[in-house]
Design a protein around this motif. Structure first.
Motif, short mmCIF file in Angstrom:
data_model
loop_
_atom_site.label_atom_id
_atom_site.label_comp_id
_atom_site.label_asym_id
_atom_site.label_seq_id
_atom_site.Cartn_x
_atom_site.Cartn_y
_atom_site.Cartn_z
N ALA A 1 37.82 45.10 42.81
CA ALA A 1 38.88 45.79 42.05
C ALA A 1 40.06 46.01 42.98
CB ALA A 1 38.36 47.11 41.50
N TYR A 2 41.08 45.18 42.84
CA TYR A 2 42.21 45.20 43.76
C TYR A 2 42.94 46.55 43.77
CZ TYR A 2 41.51 40.14 43.63
OH TYR A 2 40.97 38.88 43.69
N GLY A 3 43.15 47.13 42.61
CA GLY A 3 43.87 48.40 42.53
C GLY A 3 43.10 49.54 43.18
N LEU A 4 41.79 49.60 42.92
CA LEU A 4 40.98 50.64 43.54
C LEU A 4 40.91 50.44 45.05
CD1 LEU A 4 38.12 51.03 40.92
CD2 LEU A 4 39.93 52.68 41.46
N GLU A 5 40.91 49.19 45.49
CA GLU A 5 40.95 48.90 46.92
C GLU A 5 42.23 49.46 47.53
OE1 GLU A 5 40.95 45.18 50.08
OE2 GLU A 5 41.93 44.94 48.13
N ALA A 6 43.36 49.25 46.86
CA ALA A 6 44.64 49.76 47.36
C ALA A 6 44.61 51.28 47.49
CB ALA A 6 45.78 49.33 46.44
N LEU B 1 44.86 53.02 51.15
CA LEU B 1 46.06 53.81 51.40
C LEU B 1 45.78 55.31 51.34
CD1 LEU B 1 48.62 51.66 49.37
CD2 LEU B 1 48.36 51.77 51.86
N GLY B 2 44.53 55.70 51.04
CA GLY B 2 44.17 57.12 50.99
C GLY B 2 44.85 57.87 49.87
N LEU B 3 44.95 57.24 48.71
CA LEU B 3 45.69 57.83 47.59
C LEU B 3 44.77 58.22 46.44
CD1 LEU B 3 48.52 55.16 47.49
CD2 LEU B 3 48.72 57.50 48.36
N ILE C 1 51.01 48.63 32.24
CA ILE C 1 50.81 49.19 33.58
C ILE C 1 50.04 50.50 33.41
CG2 ILE C 1 51.92 49.88 35.73
CD1 ILE C 1 54.47 48.41 34.62
N VAL C 2 48.81 50.53 33.96
CA VAL C 2 47.93 51.69 33.79
C VAL C 2 47.33 52.11 35.12
CG1 VAL C 2 47.39 51.08 31.38
CG2 VAL C 2 45.91 50.28 33.23
N PRO C 3 46.87 53.37 35.23
CA PRO C 3 46.20 53.79 36.47
C PRO C 3 45.00 52.89 36.77
CG PRO C 3 46.68 55.69 35.10
CD PRO C 3 46.97 54.47 34.26
N VAL C 4 44.76 52.64 38.06
CA VAL C 4 43.72 51.69 38.45
C VAL C 4 42.31 52.09 38.02
CG1 VAL C 4 45.06 50.74 40.36
CG2 VAL C 4 43.49 52.65 40.79
N ALA C 5 42.07 53.36 37.82
CA ALA C 5 40.73 53.81 37.42
C ALA C 5 40.52 53.71 35.91
CB ALA C 5 40.48 55.24 37.89
N ASP C 6 41.58 53.41 35.18
CA ASP C 6 41.51 53.34 33.71
C ASP C 6 41.53 51.90 33.22
OD1 ASP C 6 41.52 56.11 33.58
OD2 ASP C 6 43.65 56.26 33.14
N GLN C 7 41.38 51.76 31.91
CA GLN C 7 41.48 50.46 31.25
C GLN C 7 42.73 50.44 30.39
OE1 GLN C 7 37.42 50.54 29.30
NE2 GLN C 7 37.59 48.37 29.80
N LEU C 8 43.22 49.25 30.14
CA LEU C 8 44.33 49.08 29.22
C LEU C 8 43.79 49.13 27.80
CD1 LEU C 8 47.29 48.35 28.56
CD2 LEU C 8 46.65 45.94 28.87
N ASP C 9 44.34 50.02 26.99
CA ASP C 9 43.98 50.11 25.58
C ASP C 9 44.85 49.09 24.83
OD1 ASP C 9 43.87 50.77 22.83
OD2 ASP C 9 43.49 52.88 23.27
N GLU D 1 55.73 62.28 40.83
CA GLU D 1 57.07 62.09 41.37
C GLU D 1 57.27 60.62 41.73
OE1 GLU D 1 59.66 63.52 45.20
OE2 GLU D 1 58.26 64.95 44.32
N THR D 2 56.23 60.03 42.35
CA THR D 2 56.24 58.61 42.66
C THR D 2 54.89 58.01 42.30
OG1 THR D 2 55.51 58.91 44.95
CG2 THR D 2 57.90 58.81 44.57
N ILE D 3 54.91 56.71 42.01
CA ILE D 3 53.68 55.97 41.75
C ILE D 3 53.67 54.73 42.64
CG2 ILE D 3 53.43 56.82 39.38
CD1 ILE D 3 54.52 54.05 38.44
N TYR D 4 52.53 54.08 42.67
CA TYR D 4 52.36 52.87 43.47
C TYR D 4 52.01 51.71 42.54
CZ TYR D 4 52.03 56.02 47.47
OH TYR D 4 52.30 56.97 48.42
N VAL D 5 52.70 50.58 42.74
CA VAL D 5 52.40 49.36 42.00
C VAL D 5 52.35 48.21 43.00
CG1 VAL D 5 53.45 50.13 39.82
CG2 VAL D 5 54.84 48.87 41.50
N SER D 6 51.79 47.10 42.59
CA SER D 6 51.71 45.94 43.47
C SER D 6 53.10 45.51 43.91
CB SER D 6 51.01 44.77 42.77
OG SER D 6 51.05 43.63 43.60
#
Length: 166
Positions: free
Chosen positions: A38-43, A47-49, A70-78, A131-136
């Protein structure tokens, strides 16, 4: 937050697009493990986020046309919610080869920013809480930190409730 121009962030279409648009961002590189499932969970882990601040970019077809969710890495796209947010009736995940061809990025490194083909983009509304988010950043092992409103401005996107827990 300052723009970064170090070697880790230079050269992806995403960083070039953000710099060209004058959008403030910070590039965060990490050592990508090619065995990561899971690439997003790895990030988030590397990164300690909090995974709620790290978002993954997914491509789907909505009534036959490609779109970005675009959804949080721990969630699924509905998919039904994504279709509704774009005024469509039906959505399904896009073929990975099509996603790579249309975005110019490889799966696991698809950024919502700087894609070869501009696509309708929807960001899950939970991003508003950050305030900020992280994306690829456009390659595996590079995430970009930016304000969610800036992400939507540069992608001409919109907020909608499109995530659901796994």
């Amino acid at each position: 937050m300052a723009r970064r121009t170090d070697a880790a962030s230079a050269g992806t279409p995403a960083t070039v697009a953000l710099a060209r648009a004058g959008v403030a961002f910070t590039a965060h590189a990490y050592a990508h493990d090619p065995r990561a499932a899971a690439y997003g969970l790895e990030a988030a882990e590397k990164l300690g986020l909090d995974p709620a601040r790290v978002f993954k970019t997914l491509l789907a077809t909505v009534d036959g046309a490609l779109a970005v969710g675009i959804v949080p890495v721990a969630d699924q796209l509905d998919l039904k919610a994504l279709a509704g947010a774009l005024g469509g009736k039906r959505a399904e995940m896009a073929d990975p080869a099509v996603a790579e061809r249309k975005t110019g990025y490889v799966v696991g490194g698809i950024s919502p920013i700087g894609q070869k083909t501009a696509l309708p983009t929807v960001l899950d509304e939970t991003a508003i809480l950050c305030e900020t988010i992280y994306v690829s950043g456009g390659r595996r092992g590079l995430d970009l930190e930016l304000a969610p409103d800036d992400l939507l401005a540069v992608t001409d996107g919109r907020y909608a409730p499109i995530a659901r827990p796994r």
